[in-house]
Write a protein that holds these residues in place. Structure first.
Motif, mmCIF file in Angstrom:
data_model
loop_
_atom_site.group_PDB
_atom_site.id
_atom_site.type_symbol
_atom_site.label_atom_id
_atom_site.label_comp_id
_atom_site.label_asym_id
_atom_site.label_seq_id
_atom_site.Cartn_x
_atom_site.Cartn_y
_atom_site.Cartn_z
ATOM 1 N N ALA A 64 -12.081 -13.050 51.421
ATOM 2 C CA ALA A 64 -12.366 -14.490 51.408
ATOM 3 C C ALA A 64 -11.209 -15.286 50.830
ATOM 4 O O ALA A 64 -10.947 -16.419 51.254
ATOM 5 C CB ALA A 64 -13.639 -14.751 50.606
ATOM 6 N N PHE A 65 -10.485 -14.700 49.868
ATOM 7 C CA PHE A 65 -9.352 -15.410 49.261
ATOM 8 C C PHE A 65 -8.143 -15.444 50.197
ATOM 9 O O PHE A 65 -7.473 -16.464 50.331
ATOM 10 C CB PHE A 65 -8.963 -14.747 47.938
ATOM 11 N N VAL A 66 -7.900 -14.325 50.877
ATOM 12 C CA VAL A 66 -6.742 -14.231 51.773
ATOM 13 C C VAL A 66 -6.983 -14.959 53.089
ATOM 14 O O VAL A 66 -6.083 -15.576 53.658
ATOM 15 C CB VAL A 66 -6.385 -12.749 52.029
ATOM 16 N N PHE A 67 -8.218 -14.894 53.580
ATOM 17 C CA PHE A 67 -8.572 -15.545 54.853
ATOM 18 C C PHE A 67 -9.686 -16.554 54.607
ATOM 19 O O PHE A 67 -10.865 -16.265 54.846
ATOM 20 C CB PHE A 67 -9.022 -14.502 55.880
ATOM 21 N N PRO A 68 -9.375 -17.749 54.103
ATOM 22 C CA PRO A 68 -10.407 -18.736 53.746
ATOM 23 C C PRO A 68 -11.019 -19.418 54.966
ATOM 24 O O PRO A 68 -10.781 -20.587 55.242
ATOM 25 C CB PRO A 68 -9.640 -19.730 52.879
ATOM 26 N N PRO A 108 -20.423 -15.060 56.358
ATOM 27 C CA PRO A 108 -21.499 -14.311 57.029
ATOM 28 C C PRO A 108 -21.049 -12.927 57.487
ATOM 29 O O PRO A 108 -21.850 -11.983 57.472
ATOM 30 C CB PRO A 108 -21.862 -15.200 58.218
ATOM 31 N N ILE A 109 -19.771 -12.802 57.885
ATOM 32 C CA ILE A 109 -19.281 -11.499 58.346
ATOM 33 C C ILE A 109 -19.360 -10.479 57.216
ATOM 34 O O ILE A 109 -19.885 -9.360 57.389
ATOM 35 C CB ILE A 109 -17.834 -11.616 58.862
ATOM 36 N N TRP A 110 -18.885 -10.850 56.030
ATOM 37 C CA TRP A 110 -18.877 -9.901 54.930
ATOM 38 C C TRP A 110 -20.274 -9.638 54.373
ATOM 39 O O TRP A 110 -20.579 -8.539 53.907
ATOM 40 C CB TRP A 110 -17.939 -10.375 53.825
ATOM 41 N N ILE A 111 -21.128 -10.643 54.414
ATOM 42 C CA ILE A 111 -22.509 -10.422 53.967
ATOM 43 C C ILE A 111 -23.216 -9.429 54.887
ATOM 44 O O ILE A 111 -23.903 -8.508 54.438
ATOM 45 C CB ILE A 111 -23.271 -11.759 53.897
ATOM 46 N N LEU A 112 -23.022 -9.605 56.193
ATOM 47 C CA LEU A 112 -23.634 -8.680 57.150
ATOM 48 C C LEU A 112 -23.037 -7.279 57.018
ATOM 49 O O LEU A 112 -23.762 -6.270 57.048
ATOM 50 C CB LEU A 112 -23.455 -9.205 58.575
ATOM 51 N N LEU A 113 -21.705 -7.192 56.862
ATOM 52 C CA LEU A 113 -21.067 -5.889 56.697
ATOM 53 C C LEU A 113 -21.521 -5.202 55.407
ATOM 54 O O LEU A 113 -21.752 -3.988 55.378
ATOM 55 C CB LEU A 113 -19.546 -6.050 56.695
ATOM 56 N N GLY A 114 -21.659 -5.996 54.336
ATOM 57 C CA GLY A 114 -22.129 -5.435 53.079
ATOM 58 C C GLY A 114 -23.528 -4.882 53.187
ATOM 59 O O GLY A 114 -23.815 -3.766 52.727
ATOM 60 N N GLY A 115 -24.422 -5.651 53.815
ATOM 61 C CA GLY A 115 -25.787 -5.179 53.998
ATOM 62 C C GLY A 115 -25.851 -3.935 54.874
ATOM 63 O O GLY A 115 -26.600 -2.997 54.594
ATOM 64 N N LEU A 166 -18.711 -22.051 51.143
ATOM 65 C CA LEU A 166 -18.845 -22.293 52.578
ATOM 66 C C LEU A 166 -18.448 -23.725 52.917
ATOM 67 O O LEU A 166 -17.663 -23.978 53.838
ATOM 68 C CB LEU A 166 -20.287 -22.041 53.027
ATOM 69 N N LEU A 167 -18.998 -24.672 52.171
ATOM 70 C CA LEU A 167 -18.704 -26.081 52.422
ATOM 71 C C LEU A 167 -17.250 -26.412 52.083
ATOM 72 O O LEU A 167 -16.606 -27.196 52.788
ATOM 73 C CB LEU A 167 -19.649 -26.974 51.611
ATOM 74 N N TYR A 168 -16.746 -25.815 51.017
ATOM 75 C CA TYR A 168 -15.354 -26.059 50.633
ATOM 76 C C TYR A 168 -14.404 -25.602 51.743
ATOM 77 O O TYR A 168 -13.497 -26.338 52.137
ATOM 78 C CB TYR A 168 -15.032 -25.324 49.333
ATOM 79 N N ASN A 169 -14.613 -24.396 52.243
ATOM 80 C CA ASN A 169 -13.735 -23.868 53.291
ATOM 81 C C ASN A 169 -13.760 -24.739 54.544
ATOM 82 O O ASN A 169 -12.723 -25.025 55.152
ATOM 83 C CB ASN A 169 -14.149 -22.443 53.658
ATOM 84 N N GLU A 170 -14.953 -25.174 54.929
ATOM 85 C CA GLU A 170 -15.080 -25.904 56.190
ATOM 86 C C GLU A 170 -14.652 -27.356 56.076
ATOM 87 O O GLU A 170 -13.903 -27.857 56.921
ATOM 88 C CB GLU A 170 -16.517 -25.820 56.702
ATOM 89 N N PHE A 171 -15.132 -28.040 55.038
ATOM 90 C CA PHE A 171 -14.948 -29.494 54.986
ATOM 91 C C PHE A 171 -13.722 -29.939 54.192
ATOM 92 O O PHE A 171 -13.262 -31.070 54.353
ATOM 93 C CB PHE A 171 -16.207 -30.152 54.418
ATOM 94 N N VAL A 172 -13.202 -29.066 53.342
ATOM 95 C CA VAL A 172 -11.985 -29.389 52.595
ATOM 96 C C VAL A 172 -10.769 -28.706 53.201
ATOM 97 O O VAL A 172 -9.798 -29.347 53.585
ATOM 98 C CB VAL A 172 -12.136 -29.004 51.101
ATOM 99 N N GLU A 173 -10.832 -27.364 53.309
ATOM 100 C CA GLU A 173 -9.675 -26.594 53.771
ATOM 101 C C GLU A 173 -9.378 -26.810 55.259
ATOM 102 O O GLU A 173 -8.216 -26.899 55.655
ATOM 103 C CB GLU A 173 -9.906 -25.100 53.500
#
Length: 393
Positions: free
Chosen positions: A155-159, A165-172, A242-249
């Motif tokens: 998440a830090f390298v690829f914001p 959702p990808i990592w949450i699904l992969l983690g589960g 989530l909101l920071y990545n989409e609406f700020v970055e």
């Protein structure tokens, strides 16, 4: 009999309003107040039932406290009472965050910078504390540590707004293979009523298509928030990155300073942390004027809260049988680990611009100490920060 039920429903909604005005903090704090007023005082539901609902809502994407209290309304009076419960519960917080956004719009940049000088690092401290608090509870195995670190680095390298959702699904998925460690439970056939699932999916697909066809900003905002509300596993602390990545970055609708101000303000707002969406939605439409900001707030609030409501209505009907499957229970370890890593990555991303600011560093450390010791209520911490930003030039 019908009149008695109506009176009980009115009293229940009054209790929901009182909670909406007095519940500060996250789901754990809210749960304590729910138990006191809804269980001990008025006995709308048993303690065991509310704890089970809370556990279920923690598994689903969306605002945990909102889903819990909405599910209680659903059990008491069906969908109609549930939607009224949702409206009453979110109204005070979203109104306050909308007013905050309107205030930010009319404050000069220099004034905002001074006013939020201490609030911004406090916002970072809140996210760091959230990551630590979540991690202490859910990171208990080598697997969960590994998944947490992987999610944080990714998440830090690829914001990207899609990394969460990808990592949450992969983690589960990764920990679902550890189902052998779970206790076997006697299972019954699962009867699934699909109406609310199709409603959730239908609204999502319709908003995506309509947004692409019309390229209308309010429609696209609704789709953005609806999507985020459908993918925010872990509650408000996961929604923030989530909101920071989409609406700020990515979309640059808000500056990092404005977003951090919203993060801090929502900590002193009553009700759900998801009400920060009203703040982000309003500022995303500031170019449309005051009416546009109000519209943006409404669109964002509806978009963020609806998916979680549809999903809790869908799952609650067959949750008792679904949780008996060991793979489902095992997947929670990976979901929680990924959520913790993503929260830590968000804190690091927000901290990076202020890394060499001694005042910001000291503010973060002091805020973390106050949060950990619980000597001062959260809203008092924020008011102190606002006061210091106002008086210190």
């Amino acid at each position: 009999m019908a009149k008695t039920r109506q009176i009980r429903y009115i009293i229940f909604l009054k209790d929901v309003l009182i909670l909406a005005l007095t519940c500060f903090g996250g789901p754990q704090v809210h749960l304590t107040m729910f138990l006191d007023r809804l269980v001990k005082k008025h006995n709308y539901i048993t303690e065991a039932e509310i704890l089970e609902l809370q556990a279920l809502c923690q598994v689903l994407p969306g605002p945990t406290s909102t889903q819990t209290i909405t599910a209680i309304g659903f059990r008491l009076g069906g969908a109609s009472l549930a939607y009224l419960t949702l409206l009453v519960w979110i109204l005070p917080g979203t109104l306050l965050m909308t007013l905050a956004a309107l205030g930010v719009t009319y404050v000069e940049k220099d004034q905002l910078t001074n006013l939020t000088r201490f609030i911004k690092p406090m916002g970072v401290a809140f996210i760091i504390f959230a990551a630590f608090s979540i991690g202490v509870k859910v990171i208990k195995t080598k697997t969960s540590i590994f998944l947490m670190l992987l999610a944080a680095i990714a998440a830090f390298v690829f914001p990207s707004p899609y990394i969460t959702p990808i990592w949450i699904l992969l983690g589960g998925l990764a920990t679902s293979f550890k189902f052998g460690e779970q206790e076997k439970m006697e299972k019954q056939p699962i009867k699934v009523e699909w109406s609310n699932f199709f409603l959730w999916l239908g609204v999502f697909m319709f908003s995506v298509v309509l947004g692409k066809i019309t390229n209308n900003l309010p429609v696209r905002l609704f789709e953005n928030f609806y999507r985020n509300g459908s993918l925010a596993f872990g509650g408000g602390h996961i929604l923030k990155p989530l909101l920071y990545n989409e609406f700020v970055e990515f979309k640059h609708y808000l500056s990092a300073d404005e977003f951090l101000s919203g993060v801090a303000i929502v900590e002193v707002a009553p009700g759900p942390v998801f009400s920060i969406s009203a703040f982000v939605g309003a500022l995303s439409m500031r170019e449309w004027g005051t009416s546009g900001e109000v519209l943006g707030s409404i669109v964002a609030s509806v978009g963020i809260f609806l998916p979680g409501t549809f999903l809790i209505f869908f799952v609650i009907r067959f949750w008792n049988e679904l949780k008996k499957y060991r793979g489902i229970r095992a997947s929670l370890e990976g979901i929680n680990a990924a959520s913790t890593g993503l929260t830590a990555a968000a804190a690091l991303s927000l901290y990076r611009p202020m890394a060499f600011d001694l005042v910001a560093d000291l503010t973060i450390i002091l805020t973390l100490i106050l949060l950990q010791t619980r000597l001062v209520p959260t809203y008092i911490i924020i008011f102190i920060g606002l006061f210091l930003g106002w008086v210190i030039i």
